[in-house]
Design a protein around this motif. Structure first.
Motif, PDB file in Angstrom:
ATOM      1  N   ALA A 112     -21.650 115.206   8.730  1.00  0.00           N
ATOM      2  CA  ALA A 112     -22.464 115.466   7.541  1.00  0.00           C
ATOM      3  C   ALA A 112     -22.319 116.900   7.051  1.00  0.00           C
ATOM      4  O   ALA A 112     -22.504 117.181   5.863  1.00  0.00           O
ATOM      5  CB  ALA A 112     -23.933 115.154   7.837  1.00  0.00           C
ATOM      6  N   ASN A 113     -21.994 117.820   7.934  1.00  0.00           N
ATOM      7  CA  ASN A 113     -21.842 119.232   7.573  1.00  0.00           C
ATOM      8  C   ASN A 113     -20.375 119.521   7.277  1.00  0.00           C
ATOM      9  O   ASN A 113     -19.538 119.518   8.185  1.00  0.00           O
ATOM     10  CB  ASN A 113     -22.331 120.107   8.730  1.00  0.00           C
ATOM     11  N   PRO A 114     -20.022 119.790   6.023  1.00  0.00           N
ATOM     12  CA  PRO A 114     -18.609 120.048   5.698  1.00  0.00           C
ATOM     13  C   PRO A 114     -17.990 121.174   6.515  1.00  0.00           C
ATOM     14  O   PRO A 114     -16.788 121.143   6.801  1.00  0.00           O
ATOM     15  CB  PRO A 114     -18.641 120.394   4.207  1.00  0.00           C
ATOM     16  N   ARG A 115     -18.796 122.161   6.913  1.00  0.00           N
ATOM     17  CA  ARG A 115     -18.251 123.280   7.676  1.00  0.00           C
ATOM     18  C   ARG A 115     -17.867 122.868   9.102  1.00  0.00           C
ATOM     19  O   ARG A 115     -17.214 123.632   9.805  1.00  0.00           O
ATOM     20  CB  ARG A 115     -19.258 124.430   7.711  1.00  0.00           C
ATOM     21  N   ARG A 116     -18.296 121.689   9.545  1.00  0.00           N
ATOM     22  CA  ARG A 116     -17.899 121.183  10.859  1.00  0.00           C
ATOM     23  C   ARG A 116     -16.700 120.237  10.760  1.00  0.00           C
ATOM     24  O   ARG A 116     -16.262 119.704  11.763  1.00  0.00           O
ATOM     25  CB  ARG A 116     -19.079 120.505  11.544  1.00  0.00           C
ATOM     26  N   ARG A 117     -16.196 120.051   9.560  1.00  0.00           N
ATOM     27  CA  ARG A 117     -14.956 119.286   9.424  1.00  0.00           C
ATOM     28  C   ARG A 117     -13.770 120.250   9.467  1.00  0.00           C
ATOM     29  O   ARG A 117     -13.911 121.429   9.133  1.00  0.00           O
ATOM     30  CB  ARG A 117     -14.953 118.505   8.107  1.00  0.00           C
ATOM     31  N   CYS A 118     -12.638 119.739   9.852  1.00  0.00           N
ATOM     32  CA  CYS A 118     -11.455 120.592   9.947  1.00  0.00           C
ATOM     33  C   CYS A 118     -10.210 119.766   9.675  1.00  0.00           C
ATOM     34  O   CYS A 118     -10.257 118.535   9.605  1.00  0.00           O
ATOM     35  CB  CYS A 118     -11.375 121.253  11.330  1.00  0.00           C
ATOM     36  N   LEU A 119      -9.120 120.448   9.507  1.00  0.00           N
ATOM     37  CA  LEU A 119      -7.804 119.832   9.393  1.00  0.00           C
ATOM     38  C   LEU A 119      -7.059 120.074  10.703  1.00  0.00           C
ATOM     39  O   LEU A 119      -7.074 121.197  11.217  1.00  0.00           O
ATOM     40  CB  LEU A 119      -7.023 120.445   8.233  1.00  0.00           C
ATOM     41  N   VAL A 120      -6.454 119.037  11.239  1.00  0.00           N
ATOM     42  CA  VAL A 120      -5.701 119.163  12.487  1.00  0.00           C
ATOM     43  C   VAL A 120      -4.219 119.000  12.157  1.00  0.00           C
ATOM     44  O   VAL A 120      -3.753 117.888  11.909  1.00  0.00           O
ATOM     45  CB  VAL A 120      -6.142 118.111  13.521  1.00  0.00           C
ATOM     46  N   PRO A 121      -3.460 120.083  12.106  1.00  0.00           N
ATOM     47  CA  PRO A 121      -2.053 119.989  11.721  1.00  0.00           C
ATOM     48  C   PRO A 121      -1.219 119.279  12.792  1.00  0.00           C
ATOM     49  O   PRO A 121      -1.407 119.494  13.987  1.00  0.00           O
ATOM     50  CB  PRO A 121      -1.623 121.453  11.597  1.00  0.00           C
ATOM     51  N   PHE A 122      -0.272 118.451  12.331  1.00  0.00           N
ATOM     52  CA  PHE A 122       0.643 117.811  13.265  1.00  0.00           C
ATOM     53  C   PHE A 122       1.982 117.568  12.567  1.00  0.00           C
ATOM     54  O   PHE A 122       2.068 117.567  11.339  1.00  0.00           O
ATOM     55  CB  PHE A 122       0.061 116.489  13.796  1.00  0.00           C
ATOM     56  N   THR A 123       3.007 117.372  13.376  1.00  0.00           N
ATOM     57  CA  THR A 123       4.317 117.005  12.840  1.00  0.00           C
ATOM     58  C   THR A 123       4.686 115.570  13.200  1.00  0.00           C
ATOM     59  O   THR A 123       5.495 114.951  12.517  1.00  0.00           O
ATOM     60  CB  THR A 123       5.407 117.972  13.338  1.00  0.00           C
ATOM     61  N   ALA A 124       4.106 115.021  14.275  1.00  0.00           N
ATOM     62  CA  ALA A 124       4.320 113.617  14.650  1.00  0.00           C
ATOM     63  C   ALA A 124       3.218 113.198  15.612  1.00  0.00           C
ATOM     64  O   ALA A 124       2.663 114.040  16.331  1.00  0.00           O
ATOM     65  CB  ALA A 124       5.685 113.420  15.298  1.00  0.00           C
ATOM     66  N   PHE A 125       2.888 111.906  15.606  1.00  0.00           N
ATOM     67  CA  PHE A 125       1.936 111.387  16.591  1.00  0.00           C
ATOM     68  C   PHE A 125       2.528 110.148  17.240  1.00  0.00           C
ATOM     69  O   PHE A 125       3.437 109.517  16.694  1.00  0.00           O
ATOM     70  CB  PHE A 125       0.569 111.087  15.964  1.00  0.00           C
ATOM     71  N   SER A 126       2.023 109.804  18.422  1.00  0.00           N
ATOM     72  CA  SER A 126       2.631 108.731  19.193  1.00  0.00           C
ATOM     73  C   SER A 126       1.662 107.595  19.483  1.00  0.00           C
ATOM     74  O   SER A 126       0.443 107.779  19.480  1.00  0.00           O
ATOM     75  CB  SER A 126       3.168 109.269  20.525  1.00  0.00           C
ATOM     76  N   GLU A 127       2.236 106.426  19.727  1.00  0.00           N
ATOM     77  CA  GLU A 127       1.500 105.247  20.203  1.00  0.00           C
ATOM     78  C   GLU A 127       2.411 104.482  21.153  1.00  0.00           C
ATOM     79  O   GLU A 127       3.633 104.405  20.942  1.00  0.00           O
ATOM     80  CB  GLU A 127       1.099 104.320  19.045  1.00  0.00           C
ATOM     81  N   TYR A 128       1.821 103.910  22.186  1.00  0.00           N
ATOM     82  CA  TYR A 128       2.585 103.056  23.087  1.00  0.00           C
ATOM     83  C   TYR A 128       2.713 101.658  22.502  1.00  0.00           C
ATOM     84  O   TYR A 128       1.770 101.131  21.890  1.00  0.00           O
ATOM     85  CB  TYR A 128       1.917 102.973  24.453  1.00  0.00           C
ATOM     86  N   GLY A 129       3.862 101.045  22.690  1.00  0.00           N
ATOM     87  CA  GLY A 129       4.081  99.678  22.241  1.00  0.00           C
ATOM     88  C   GLY A 129       3.314  98.676  23.090  1.00  0.00           C
ATOM     89  O   GLY A 129       2.717  99.019  24.116  1.00  0.00           O
ATOM     90  N   GLN A 130       3.368  97.421  22.687  1.00  0.00           N
ATOM     91  CA  GLN A 130       2.595  96.363  23.332  1.00  0.00           C
ATOM     92  C   GLN A 130       3.358  95.646  24.442  1.00  0.00           C
ATOM     93  O   GLN A 130       2.745  94.931  25.245  1.00  0.00           O
ATOM     94  CB  GLN A 130       2.161  95.337  22.282  1.00  0.00           C
ATOM     95  N   HIS A 131       4.674  95.791  24.500  1.00  0.00           N
ATOM     96  CA  HIS A 131       5.478  95.011  25.438  1.00  0.00           C
ATOM     97  C   HIS A 131       6.276  95.939  26.350  1.00  0.00           C
ATOM     98  O   HIS A 131       6.955  96.855  25.881  1.00  0.00           O
ATOM     99  CB  HIS A 131       6.422  94.082  24.674  1.00  0.00           C
ATOM    100  N   ARG A 132       6.186  95.687  27.639  1.00  0.00           N
ATOM    101  CA  ARG A 132       6.858  96.527  28.627  1.00  0.00           C
ATOM    102  C   ARG A 132       8.369  96.311  28.612  1.00  0.00           C
ATOM    103  O   ARG A 132       8.841  95.187  28.432  1.00  0.00           O
ATOM    104  CB  ARG A 132       6.294  96.273  30.023  1.00  0.00           C
ATOM    105  N   ALA A 133       9.092  97.373  28.833  1.00  0.00           N
ATOM    106  CA  ALA A 133      10.550  97.302  28.914  1.00  0.00           C
ATOM    107  C   ALA A 133      10.962  96.796  30.295  1.00  0.00           C
ATOM    108  O   ALA A 133      10.126  96.514  31.158  1.00  0.00           O
ATOM    109  CB  ALA A 133      11.146  98.678  28.644  1.00  0.00           C
ATOM    110  N   ALA A 134      12.267  96.712  30.532  1.00  0.00           N
ATOM    111  CA  ALA A 134      12.784  96.212  31.803  1.00  0.00           C
ATOM    112  C   ALA A 134      12.326  97.060  32.982  1.00  0.00           C
ATOM    113  O   ALA A 134      12.196  96.565  34.104  1.00  0.00           O
ATOM    114  CB  ALA A 134      14.307  96.150  31.751  1.00  0.00           C
ATOM    115  N   ASP A 135      12.063  98.352  32.733  1.00  0.00           N
ATOM    116  CA  ASP A 135      11.611  99.223  33.812  1.00  0.00           C
ATOM    117  C   ASP A 135      10.111  99.126  34.065  1.00  0.00           C
ATOM    118  O   ASP A 135       9.560  99.859  34.898  1.00  0.00           O
ATOM    119  CB  ASP A 135      11.987 100.677  33.526  1.00  0.00           C
TER     120      ASP A 135
END
Length: 220
Positions: A112-135
């Motif tokens: 609710a307080n705009p001064r408590r909002r911020c921008l979080v700089p990034f160049t890439a973000f990650s997520e794990y896939g749903q299916h396991r590989a052979a390993d």
């Protein structure tokens, strides 16, 4: 659990890993942070994890500031061990790294307080896939916005006795993210919406929590 409610309701946590590979001077230029600014703290490293320092951008009375904060809001939850003196569970401190339940009392009071909002700089973000590989391991996928060297997560921050901390908002995934992480994705802000995020009323701010257009993103 209260922690689960604060983070994202019934949704599982996202992959807690992103990259910020640009130098501090590039961030200051990108976000209009006036010099002189504090000496380069040599953070963040290329890949960021919870409870580690990362750069955030926020508004102050003197203009925009580039700060280093720890990723994750501390929150106490009951553990399994019982305190013999009180008969109650011993409280454990957990770190909440992303926000989905925006209108809960905990997060609404922060957002609710705009001064408590911020921008979080990034160049890439990650997520794990749903299916396991052979390993037997889940594949790790990286998402970015090819046309933008630095992008912003919609973030929120607060001071603590141990120093300032931050988290960022999540929303429903777009068609690019959904096959890999079907429950949520971070809220990526269009550059023209960054000023609005840092200054607008609560209702307008949470309206920005929309899936970023998948046609503007890439995954590898």
């Amino acid at each position: 659990m209260l922690l689960r409610s604060l983070r994202s309701g019934s949704l599982p946590a996202m992959c807690n890993r992103y990259r910020m590979t640009e130098a501090q001077i590039a961030l200051a230029t990108r976000y209009g942070v006036a010099v002189p600014f504090p000496p380069d703290l040599e953070v963040p490293p290329p890949e960021l994890f919870p409870d580690r320092p990362a750069y955030v951008v926020r508004e102050t009375d003197a203009g925009r500031a580039l700060d280093a904060m720890a990723w994750g809001f501390p929150h106490q939850v009951p553990g399994k061990r019982i305190d013999k003196a009180t008969g109650r569970p011993v409280l454990l401190t957990k770190k909440i790294t992303n926000v989905r339940n925006y209108t809960s009392p905990f997060w609404r009071s922060a957002l609710a307080n705009p001064r408590r909002r911020c921008l979080v700089p990034f160049t890439a973000f990650s997520e794990y896939g749903q299916h396991r590989a052979a390993d037997g391991k889940l594949p790790l996928h990286w998402f970015d916005v090819p046309s933008r060297a630095i992008v912003s997560f919609a973030g929120v921050w607060r001071p603590t006795e141990q120093g300032a901390v931050f988290a960022f908002l999540t929303c429903a995934p777009n068609p690019l993210v959904a096959p890999i992480h079907p429950k949520a994705m971070p809220v990526l802000l269009h550059e023209e919406d960054e000023e609005r995020w840092l200054s607008c009323p609560f209702e307008d701010a949470v309206a920005l929590a929309q899936p970023y257009p998948s046609q503007l993103m890439a995954v590898n």
